[in-house]
Design an enzyme around this catalytic site. Structure first.
Site, PDB file in Angstrom:
ATOM      1  CB  ALA A 179       7.152  -5.304   2.304  1.00 43.84           C
ATOM      2  CE  LYS A 198       4.213  -6.733   6.973  1.00 48.42           C
ATOM      3  NZ  LYS A 198       3.881  -7.407   5.620  1.00 48.42           N
ATOM      4  NE  ARG A 224      -0.750  -7.648  -1.611  1.00 46.26           N
ATOM      5  CZ  ARG A 224      -1.720  -8.520  -1.087  1.00 46.26           C
ATOM      6  NH1 ARG A 224      -3.001  -8.667  -1.586  1.00 46.26           N
ATOM      7  NH2 ARG A 224      -1.211  -9.695  -0.818  1.00 46.26           N
ATOM      8  CD  GLU A 237       1.154  -8.902   7.331  1.00 47.37           C
ATOM      9  OE1 GLU A 237       1.024  -7.818   7.265  1.00 47.37           O
ATOM     10  OE2 GLU A 237       1.235  -9.942   6.505  1.00 47.37           O
TER      11      GLU A 237
HETATM   12  O1  DER Z   1      -0.852  -7.468   3.682  1.00 45.43           O
HETATM   13  C1  DER Z   1       0.394  -7.605   3.700  1.00 45.43           C
HETATM   14  O2  DER Z   1       0.929  -7.133   4.720  1.00 45.43           O
HETATM   15  C2  DER Z   1       1.303  -8.562   2.890  1.00 45.43           C
HETATM   16  O3  DER Z   1       2.530  -8.947   3.557  1.00 45.43           O
HETATM   17  C3  DER Z   1       1.585  -7.666   1.600  1.00 45.43           C
HETATM   18  O4  DER Z   1       2.263  -6.535   2.153  1.00 45.43           O
HETATM   19  C4  DER Z   1       2.564  -8.364   0.652  1.00 45.43           C
HETATM   20  O5  DER Z   1       1.709  -9.209  -0.137  1.00 45.43           O
HETATM   21  P1  DER Z   1       2.373 -10.000  -1.378  1.00 45.43           P
HETATM   22  O6  DER Z   1       3.479 -10.680  -1.060  1.00 45.43           O
HETATM   23  O7  DER Z   1       1.358 -10.734  -1.865  1.00 45.43           O
HETATM   24  O8  DER Z   1       2.696  -8.814  -2.530  1.00 45.43           O
END
Ligand code: DER
Length: 228
Positions: free
Chosen positions: A86, A97, A99, A106
């Protein structure tokens, strides 16, 4: 780095919840990558038998490289546990969520799961969600959705590729907007309002899964478990 260590602590701890015969939703991102690595270790050390359902091309490739067997969502009777990352986590375990622009699949996999485990380093914890909120839209709706979001107030940008000219294209062939509202007093209401805009596939506010969510934070002192 300390952040990588924190992600590893959280990611590894989540793998402890997986037992033989489970169907496991595999989220996307750098933190859940540690969960996948630990699952592979347990497959080798203990003979753990699982099948995974990937939430992105990246996760499919990572699982392939690790040798974690995958099945399609249509082949799954049910998903026992999904492990995912997240960007922001509020005290009620509501999430931002997306990124990684993977939030559409998801959300589908999370919705199909009996249990959701969110793994994160401490930087993801916040007192309240602020955004930016990733929003996947169909290209046709581009100008209309941007107009609608501007009417709602706040800032909207199209997510541009770094090694690709023009917008990022999601695994589903769509465009990503990043929307920062003035504030998010009611995450669930805003999630619904954004998702209702014609052309929006889904936004990155995940407020509907709190009752089946466990959050694992990779604190320096060790993994901190929040929720059931
Ligand atoms: O894109 C997404 O939803 C990923 O889960 C992101 O929210 C978390 O990515 P990270 O574990 O690389 O910070």
């Amino acid at each position: 780095s300390p952040q990588e260590q924190a992600k590893k602590r959280a990611g590894y701890k989540a793998a402890d919840y997986i037992t033989n015969g489970m169907t496991v939703g595999l989220g996307t991102g750098s933190t859940v990558a540690f969960t996948m690595a630990r699952l592979k270790e347990r497959m080798t050390e203990e003979g753990l038998l699982i099948v995974g359902i990937p939430t992105s091309i990246q996760t499919t490739m990572r699982a392939g490289a690790l040798g974690i067997p995958l099945i399609g969502l249509e082949q799954a009777e049910k998903i026992d546990i999904t492990v995912d990352g997240a960007d922001q986590i509020d005290p009620e375990m509501r999430l931002i969520k997306g990124r990684g622009a993977a939030h559409v699949r998801e959300r589908i996999v999370a919705d199909a799961s009996t249990r959701l485990i969110i793994v994160a380093d401490p930087s993801k914890i916040c007192s309240h969600l602020t955004g930016p909120i990733p929003i996947e839209i169909i290209p046709f709706s581009f100008s209309h959705v941007i107009r609608r979001l501007n009417e709602m107030g706040g800032m909207v940008t199209v997510r541009e590729g770094v090694k690709k000219d023009g917008p990022v294209i999601s695994d589903n062939g769509n465009i990503i907007l990043d929307y920062t509202p003035v504030s998010i007093p009611d995450p669930s209401a805003l999630e619904t309002a954004i998702n209702m805009i014609p052309g929006v596939v889904s936004c990155g506010i995940f407020a509907e899964f709190t009752s089946k969510t466990t959050v694992i934070i990779g604190e320096e002192s060790g993994p901190r478990i929040i929720g059931l």
